[in-house]
Enzyme design. Sequence first.
Site, PDB file in Angstrom:
ATOM      1  N   ASP A 143       0.945  -1.240  -0.022  1.00  0.00           N
ATOM      2  CA  ASP A 143       0.161  -0.006  -0.017  1.00  0.00           C
ATOM      3  C   ASP A 143       1.030   1.275   0.159  1.00  0.00           C
ATOM      4  O   ASP A 143       1.664   1.161   0.733  1.00  0.00           O
ATOM      5  CB  ASP A 143      -0.875   0.125   1.241  1.00  0.00           C
ATOM      6  CG  ASP A 143      -1.997   0.878   1.220  1.00  0.00           C
ATOM      7  OD1 ASP A 143      -1.736   2.236   0.941  1.00  0.00           O
ATOM      8  OD2 ASP A 143      -3.088   0.586   1.535  1.00  0.00           O
ATOM      9  N   ARG A 173      -0.747   4.484   0.161  1.00  0.00           N
ATOM     10  CA  ARG A 173      -1.615   5.640   0.418  1.00  0.00           C
ATOM     11  C   ARG A 173      -1.246   6.799   1.354  1.00  0.00           C
ATOM     12  O   ARG A 173      -1.542   7.778   1.439  1.00  0.00           O
ATOM     13  CB  ARG A 173      -2.780   5.158   0.611  1.00  0.00           C
ATOM     14  CG  ARG A 173      -3.614   4.524  -0.594  1.00  0.00           C
ATOM     15  CD  ARG A 173      -5.030   4.130  -0.335  1.00  0.00           C
ATOM     16  NE  ARG A 173      -4.729   2.882   0.353  1.00  0.00           N
ATOM     17  CZ  ARG A 173      -6.033   2.094   0.821  1.00  0.00           C
ATOM     18  NH1 ARG A 173      -7.159   2.560   0.638  1.00  0.00           N
ATOM     19  NH2 ARG A 173      -5.892   0.784   1.355  1.00  0.00           N
TER      20      ARG A 173
END
Lengths: 413, 413
Positions: free
Chosen positions: B324, B326
Amino acid sequence: MASHIMLTSHNRGRSGRAPAVEWGATSARARGPLIASLGEPGLRNVIGTHAGAYSVYRALAVASGQLQRDHRPDLTDTAPAVAIGPHPQWSDPGAIVSLDPWGHRVAEEFAHLIAAGMDIRPTIAVTTAHINMPELQAAIAAGRLRADGTVLAANGDVRVTKAAIDPVWYLPGIAERFGIRETALRRALFEQTAGMFPELVTRPDLKVFLPPIGGMTLYFFGDVAKLGRPETKVACRVHDECNGSDVFGSDICTCRPYLAHGIEVCVEMAQQGGVGLVVYNRKEGRALGEVTKFLVYNARKRQRGGDRAETYFERTECVAGVQDMRFQQLMPDVFHWLGIRRIDRWASMSNMKHGALAAAGIEVVERVAIPDALIPPDARVEMDAKVAAGYFSVEAPPAEAELALAKGRGLHE
Amino acid sequence: MASHIMLTSHNRGRSGRAPAVEWGATSARARGPLIASLGEPGLRNVIGTHAGAYSVYRALAVASGQLQRDHRPDLTDTAPAVAIGPHPQWSDPGAIVSLDPWGHRVAEEFAHLIAAGMDIRPTIAVTTAHINMPELQAAIAAGRLRADGTVLAANGDVRVTKAAIDPVWYLPGIAERFGIRETALRRALFEQTAGMFPELVTRPDLKVFLPPIGGMTLYFFGDVAKLGRPETKVACRVHDECNGSDVFGSDICTCRPYLAHGIEVCVEMAQQGGVGLVVYNRKEGRALGEVTKFLVYNARKRQRGGDRAETYFERTECVAGVQDMRFQQLMPDVFHWLGIRRIDRWASMSNMKHGALAAAGIEVVERVAIPDALIPPDARVEMDAKVAAGYFSVEAPPAEAELALAKGRGLHE
């Protein structure tokens, strides 16, 4: 000839070890791999890097110790779910200038180089999915679509193939498409981005640029293998992103209604044995971005006389300096990539998109306008303005008096 | 103190005429305008330029002669449709580091400078709209929502205020948030983007960066003026873009169902006199981009043993090097901007988002999981994997045997 000069100057450049790029060559190997590797700068033969603007997030991942700076993607099992191409257009260097036609096949075409340690990455990925939009269920309920159990299930599920495409710009080809000199293009790209990528001006030998902008997604309905055959009928919607409507259903424009209508047209075509194609371009707010878009909404709704068609484009121009920055000149590339020379049903009213296809030699047989019942209440201003400006419509353009009427809601209604 | 050193080094920099920036100052004027003007380089006090990645399109517009390179936006009538702030958090230099809290008010706060010829542009725009999602009509039909004629009309129309926000990074604050040195951050940003913006490393006096990445959009339900008051109840969904689900309803994930559910929760809160907020972040595919996402889908569905929860995160890591990107560390900024210190109903299962809010001192009273009936068929793998990894759920995490079951469809089903 141009490619020959380029290759020479390239080989004379700083990166003597970098593979040469012969854009538009007849095979992937003859074209050469595109290498944006950060690990071995000497092998790079492009400006920029992969994943567009998401490289900024990759930088955060490296800076915060979560990602190894020399990570190489493991491409096992990632090959396209469905074969696309090659098509004859791939070896026309002027036909495709904004994407890499071999971008989905690099793991296969350059397997020997990857095995030898080169960092070569896909710029296109092809997978399959089931999608379900509430509007399709409504279309079944209304009798406009019928479920067939293959393309469209009774619950509204639609089988699709989809492709994500990152932009890959061949700078001499982009310049030619716009009718400008390559040096002028490079200088503007450098200056107007406030100095992004000095190599644009210092490395004329690097001809390929991976710009940090959004790419596109393709949704295919029906059998992708039929594309490129003259007998295959094709339906198509080219859709430019509008987050407010596409996701949230804002009623100031026709974007999501037109998208859903385009998908209906594509499903029908697939059911009839043809292929449907939706091209979704990440070009929010006519490629002006959403901040500009919302500023323009406020100006439209606050201006003296209210929100009306006659000043629709003018309000955008006051803020942004132009009415539109989507540059449909590059849009036809994707049709060349897919081997499409004729579009039988074209779900769009844009004269700019239509003109761009004509300039690229792609025939449009039938233009399909959005049914009037699908136009949301606050979008009347947009529709009138567009039809008055030359957009396609089955009805006559609105009269001047009509364009002067405030049909849009106020900001506090 | 840090800001003092910065100002000094800034004033000693090459751009002696550029206004100083004192991030976190108590007023817009004390903070100083952010100037990304290309027309007058001597006035610039930031790295990068406006509209993020869309500056590349602006470059095409200038190169092709369609846009004057010295165009100045006419900001008449573009001011926010609804006032937001100022809130006390705006003058805490560590609270907001990834957006400009004064970004929507520049035409008002710096009117004198704009009138004197400075090119100062909004990085935030605030407008109003009516939205209509088919899922809300379904929620009314199912009796989960009732129309009240103000927030929600009988036809499913919802009145919203919305804001578009372009990222503005205060580099010392970003570095602090990640616990790294500012020089390491700048170097990674420069290197991992393949050399974007050399000023990141050559101009340590420029502390503000306008990164060419997507920003965010906020949708407000109810009276925005109530935000920042301790008694105001707030419901919220922070949603990271997933085009395949959000727009097309792909059934491999829960994105659009969760978004629609979050909006339901927000509408209810507005109807009860509180405020609902949806934050939509342009972070496609966990900020890895859509090409990587589709490569991972193929790898998940082709791996030995089929698509199952136990290898859900691993397949992403093989391709991208991380699970990830983000970086929820920056996400709480928007709550500080809105003066929100407590979220009464939080429609999210992400432990990363929840943890980021806790670290930022924002209280979450109730976590609202997605109702089981809204989870699409092919998304079971994702749900099991997330709950097993610590995501919030009202049910017990699945057992190991459960995680080893192939629950996802094959590529050709």
